[in-house]
Design a protein around this motif. Structure first.
Motif, PDB file in Angstrom:
ATOM      1  N   GLY A   1      21.007   3.999 -68.823  1.00 10.53           N
ATOM      2  CA  GLY A   1      19.909   3.912 -69.772  1.00 10.53           C
ATOM      3  C   GLY A   1      19.167   2.594 -69.677  1.00 10.53           C
ATOM      4  N   ASP A   2      17.926   2.592 -70.118  1.00 11.34           N
ATOM      5  CA  ASP A   2      17.071   1.416 -70.196  1.00 11.34           C
ATOM      6  C   ASP A   2      16.859   0.720 -68.850  1.00 11.34           C
ATOM      7  OD1 ASP A   2      15.294   0.044 -71.793  1.00 11.34           O
ATOM      8  OD2 ASP A   2      16.710  -1.584 -72.150  1.00 11.34           O
ATOM      9  N   GLU A   3      16.675   1.492 -67.784  1.00 10.86           N
ATOM     10  CA  GLU A   3      16.377   0.960 -66.455  1.00 10.86           C
ATOM     11  C   GLU A   3      15.019   1.485 -66.005  1.00 10.86           C
ATOM     12  OE1 GLU A   3      18.164  -1.189 -64.621  1.00 10.86           O
ATOM     13  OE2 GLU A   3      19.799  -1.288 -66.075  1.00 10.86           O
ATOM     14  N   PRO A   4      14.069   0.607 -65.626  1.00  7.95           N
ATOM     15  CA  PRO A   4      12.754   1.079 -65.206  1.00  7.95           C
ATOM     16  C   PRO A   4      12.739   1.702 -63.811  1.00  7.95           C
ATOM     17  CG  PRO A   4      12.818  -1.318 -65.187  1.00  7.95           C
ATOM     18  CD  PRO A   4      14.124  -0.846 -65.754  1.00  7.95           C
ATOM     19  N   PHE A   5      13.696   1.324 -62.942  1.00  3.17           N
ATOM     20  CA  PHE A   5      13.704   1.810 -61.561  1.00  3.17           C
ATOM     21  C   PHE A   5      15.123   2.148 -61.110  1.00  3.17           C
ATOM     22  CE2 PHE A   5      10.308  -1.436 -61.684  1.00  3.17           C
ATOM     23  CZ  PHE A   5       9.211  -0.667 -61.325  1.00  3.17           C
ATOM     24  N   GLN A   6      15.204   3.030 -60.128  1.00  2.34           N
ATOM     25  CA  GLN A   6      16.420   3.229 -59.354  1.00  2.34           C
ATOM     26  C   GLN A   6      15.978   3.237 -57.903  1.00  2.34           C
ATOM     27  OE1 GLN A   6      19.091   6.495 -60.293  1.00  2.34           O
ATOM     28  NE2 GLN A   6      19.467   6.790 -58.109  1.00  2.34           N
ATOM     29  N   VAL A   7      16.712   2.566 -57.028  1.00  2.00           N
ATOM     30  CA  VAL A   7      16.340   2.468 -55.618  1.00  2.00           C
ATOM     31  C   VAL A   7      17.449   3.074 -54.770  1.00  2.00           C
ATOM     32  CG1 VAL A   7      15.758   0.898 -53.734  1.00  2.00           C
ATOM     33  CG2 VAL A   7      15.006   0.379 -56.063  1.00  2.00           C
ATOM     34  N   ASP A   8      17.056   3.972 -53.873  1.00  2.00           N
ATOM     35  CA  ASP A   8      17.972   4.565 -52.897  1.00  2.00           C
ATOM     36  C   ASP A   8      17.495   4.155 -51.518  1.00  2.00           C
ATOM     37  OD1 ASP A   8      19.448   5.992 -54.876  1.00  2.00           O
ATOM     38  OD2 ASP A   8      17.871   7.517 -54.915  1.00  2.00           O
ATOM     39  N   HIS A   9      18.402   3.619 -50.698  1.00  2.00           N
ATOM     40  CA  HIS A   9      18.049   3.134 -49.355  1.00  2.00           C
ATOM     41  C   HIS A   9      18.796   3.917 -48.296  1.00  2.00           C
ATOM     42  CE1 HIS A   9      18.509   0.453 -45.833  1.00  2.00           C
ATOM     43  NE2 HIS A   9      17.242   0.253 -46.070  1.00  2.00           N
ATOM     44  N   ARG A  10      18.073   4.282 -47.256  1.00  2.00           N
ATOM     45  CA  ARG A  10      18.638   4.901 -46.066  1.00  2.00           C
ATOM     46  C   ARG A  10      18.145   4.099 -44.867  1.00  2.00           C
ATOM     47  NH1 ARG A  10      17.096   7.661 -49.717  1.00  2.00           N
ATOM     48  NH2 ARG A  10      15.033   8.230 -49.009  1.00  2.00           N
ATOM     49  N   PRO A  11      18.673   4.313 -43.664  1.00  2.00           N
ATOM     50  CA  PRO A  11      18.321   3.458 -42.527  1.00  2.00           C
ATOM     51  C   PRO A  11      16.819   3.252 -42.283  1.00  2.00           C
ATOM     52  CG  PRO A  11      20.163   4.825 -41.938  1.00  2.00           C
ATOM     53  CD  PRO A  11      19.701   5.292 -43.303  1.00  2.00           C
TER      54      PRO A  11
ATOM     55  N   MET B   1      -1.690  -3.506 -71.853  1.00  2.00           N
ATOM     56  CA  MET B   1      -0.360  -3.132 -72.320  1.00  2.00           C
ATOM     57  C   MET B   1       0.511  -4.375 -72.368  1.00  2.00           C
ATOM     58  SD  MET B   1       2.315  -0.327 -70.832  1.00  2.00           S
ATOM     59  CE  MET B   1       1.731   0.929 -71.934  1.00  2.00           C
ATOM     60  N   ASP B   2       1.331  -4.472 -73.370  1.00  2.00           N
ATOM     61  CA  ASP B   2       2.252  -5.579 -73.559  1.00  2.00           C
ATOM     62  C   ASP B   2       3.235  -5.635 -72.391  1.00  2.00           C
ATOM     63  OD1 ASP B   2       4.154  -7.395 -74.422  1.00  2.00           O
ATOM     64  OD2 ASP B   2       4.151  -6.660 -76.471  1.00  2.00           O
ATOM     65  N   SER B   3       3.599  -6.857 -71.957  1.00  2.00           N
ATOM     66  CA  SER B   3       4.507  -7.010 -70.823  1.00  2.00           C
ATOM     67  C   SER B   3       5.892  -6.429 -71.104  1.00  2.00           C
ATOM     68  CB  SER B   3       4.621  -8.487 -70.430  1.00  2.00           C
ATOM     69  OG  SER B   3       5.178  -9.222 -71.501  1.00  2.00           O
ATOM     70  N   VAL B   4       6.250  -6.202 -72.385  1.00  2.00           N
ATOM     71  CA  VAL B   4       7.545  -5.599 -72.717  1.00  2.00           C
ATOM     72  C   VAL B   4       7.648  -4.207 -72.107  1.00  2.00           C
ATOM     73  CG1 VAL B   4       8.962  -4.720 -74.611  1.00  2.00           C
ATOM     74  CG2 VAL B   4       7.845  -6.932 -74.820  1.00  2.00           C
ATOM     75  N   GLY B   5       6.535  -3.482 -72.020  1.00  2.00           N
ATOM     76  CA  GLY B   5       6.541  -2.133 -71.485  1.00  2.00           C
ATOM     77  C   GLY B   5       6.098  -2.035 -70.048  1.00  2.00           C
ATOM     78  N   THR B   6       6.109  -3.156 -69.324  1.00  2.00           N
ATOM     79  CA  THR B   6       5.700  -3.180 -67.921  1.00  2.00           C
ATOM     80  C   THR B   6       6.843  -3.718 -67.071  1.00  2.00           C
ATOM     81  OG1 THR B   6       3.390  -3.541 -68.519  1.00  2.00           O
ATOM     82  CG2 THR B   6       4.012  -4.117 -66.282  1.00  2.00           C
ATOM     83  N   ALA B   7       7.116  -3.067 -65.942  1.00  2.00           N
ATOM     84  CA  ALA B   7       8.168  -3.530 -65.028  1.00  2.00           C
ATOM     85  C   ALA B   7       7.599  -3.585 -63.615  1.00  2.00           C
ATOM     86  CB  ALA B   7       9.364  -2.596 -65.081  1.00  2.00           C
ATOM     87  N   ARG B   8       8.083  -4.544 -62.836  1.00  2.00           N
ATOM     88  CA  ARG B   8       7.609  -4.739 -61.467  1.00  2.00           C
ATOM     89  C   ARG B   8       8.815  -4.840 -60.541  1.00  2.00           C
ATOM     90  NH1 ARG B   8       6.026  -9.650 -58.360  1.00  2.00           N
ATOM     91  NH2 ARG B   8       7.000 -10.749 -60.079  1.00  2.00           N
ATOM     92  N   LEU B   9       8.721  -4.171 -59.394  1.00  2.00           N
ATOM     93  CA  LEU B   9       9.772  -4.191 -58.386  1.00  2.00           C
ATOM     94  C   LEU B   9       9.135  -4.496 -57.039  1.00  2.00           C
ATOM     95  CD1 LEU B   9      12.771  -3.507 -57.585  1.00  2.00           C
ATOM     96  CD2 LEU B   9      11.946  -1.180 -57.162  1.00  2.00           C
ATOM     97  N   LEU B  10       9.630  -5.528 -56.344  1.00  2.00           N
ATOM     98  CA  LEU B  10       9.136  -5.841 -55.005  1.00  2.00           C
ATOM     99  C   LEU B  10       9.984  -5.121 -53.972  1.00  2.00           C
ATOM    100  CD1 LEU B  10       8.474  -9.686 -55.246  1.00  2.00           C
ATOM    101  CD2 LEU B  10       6.829  -7.810 -55.437  1.00  2.00           C
ATOM    102  N   ILE B  11       9.309  -4.511 -52.999  1.00  2.00           N
ATOM    103  CA  ILE B  11       9.960  -3.836 -51.875  1.00  2.00           C
ATOM    104  C   ILE B  11       9.455  -4.500 -50.609  1.00  2.00           C
ATOM    105  CG2 ILE B  11      10.233  -1.653 -50.625  1.00  2.00           C
ATOM    106  CD1 ILE B  11      11.481  -1.518 -53.350  1.00  2.00           C
ATOM    107  N   SER B  12      10.365  -4.957 -49.745  1.00  2.00           N
ATOM    108  CA  SER B  12       9.987  -5.625 -48.499  1.00  2.00           C
ATOM    109  C   SER B  12      10.560  -4.897 -47.302  1.00  2.00           C
ATOM    110  CB  SER B  12      10.510  -7.066 -48.479  1.00  2.00           C
ATOM    111  OG  SER B  12       9.915  -7.820 -49.504  1.00  2.00           O
ATOM    112  N   ASN B  13       9.788  -4.880 -46.224  1.00  2.00           N
ATOM    113  CA  ASN B  13      10.270  -4.340 -44.951  1.00  2.00           C
ATOM    114  C   ASN B  13      10.550  -5.513 -44.028  1.00  2.00           C
ATOM    115  OD1 ASN B  13      10.856  -3.075 -42.589  1.00  2.00           O
ATOM    116  ND2 ASN B  13       8.906  -2.000 -42.400  1.00  2.00           N
ATOM    117  N   GLY B  14      11.816  -5.895 -43.946  1.00  2.00           N
ATOM    118  CA  GLY B  14      12.227  -6.985 -43.072  1.00  2.00           C
ATOM    119  C   GLY B  14      12.670  -6.497 -41.703  1.00  2.00           C
TER     120      GLY B  14
END
Length: 103
Positions: free
Chosen positions: A57-67, A1-14
């Protein structure tokens, strides 16, 4: 798949304790240990590589954080979850393009 249609999100536990990661809309839940970083990769369901978005619109991710937890809403048609060594943790759909954290 073309990189235009691919999204990556890093999540870290610090933090000093496990962090619950939930990937929606699949409701898949994982425990991230302290110091872990994972990549959530998704692919656009649209032929032009656009995203439906959650709050905007046009967002690949939404992130919700709790404690002690993080929820990632994925706006693609599937997702791959991998560690920083690109080892697969999980995939929500067997019909996703070839798996890889850094596609």
């Amino acid at each position: 798949m073309d990189s235009v249609g691919t999204a990556r999100l890093l999540i870290s536990n610090g933090g000093e304790s496990a962090l619950e990661l939930t990937v929606e809309p699949w409701a898949d839940t994982y425990q991230m240990l302290p110091e872990q970083t994972w990549a959530v990769v998704t692919h656009s369901p649209a032929a032009d590589g656009s995203w439906s978005g959650t709050l905007r619109g046009d967002e690949p991710f939404q992130v919700d954080h709790r404690p002690e937890s993080v929820t990632v809403w994925v706006n693609g048609n599937c997702f791959h979850l991998s560690d920083m060594e690109e080892d697969a943790i999980d995939s929500a759909d067997w019909h996703c393009p070839a798996q890889g954290a850094f596609s």
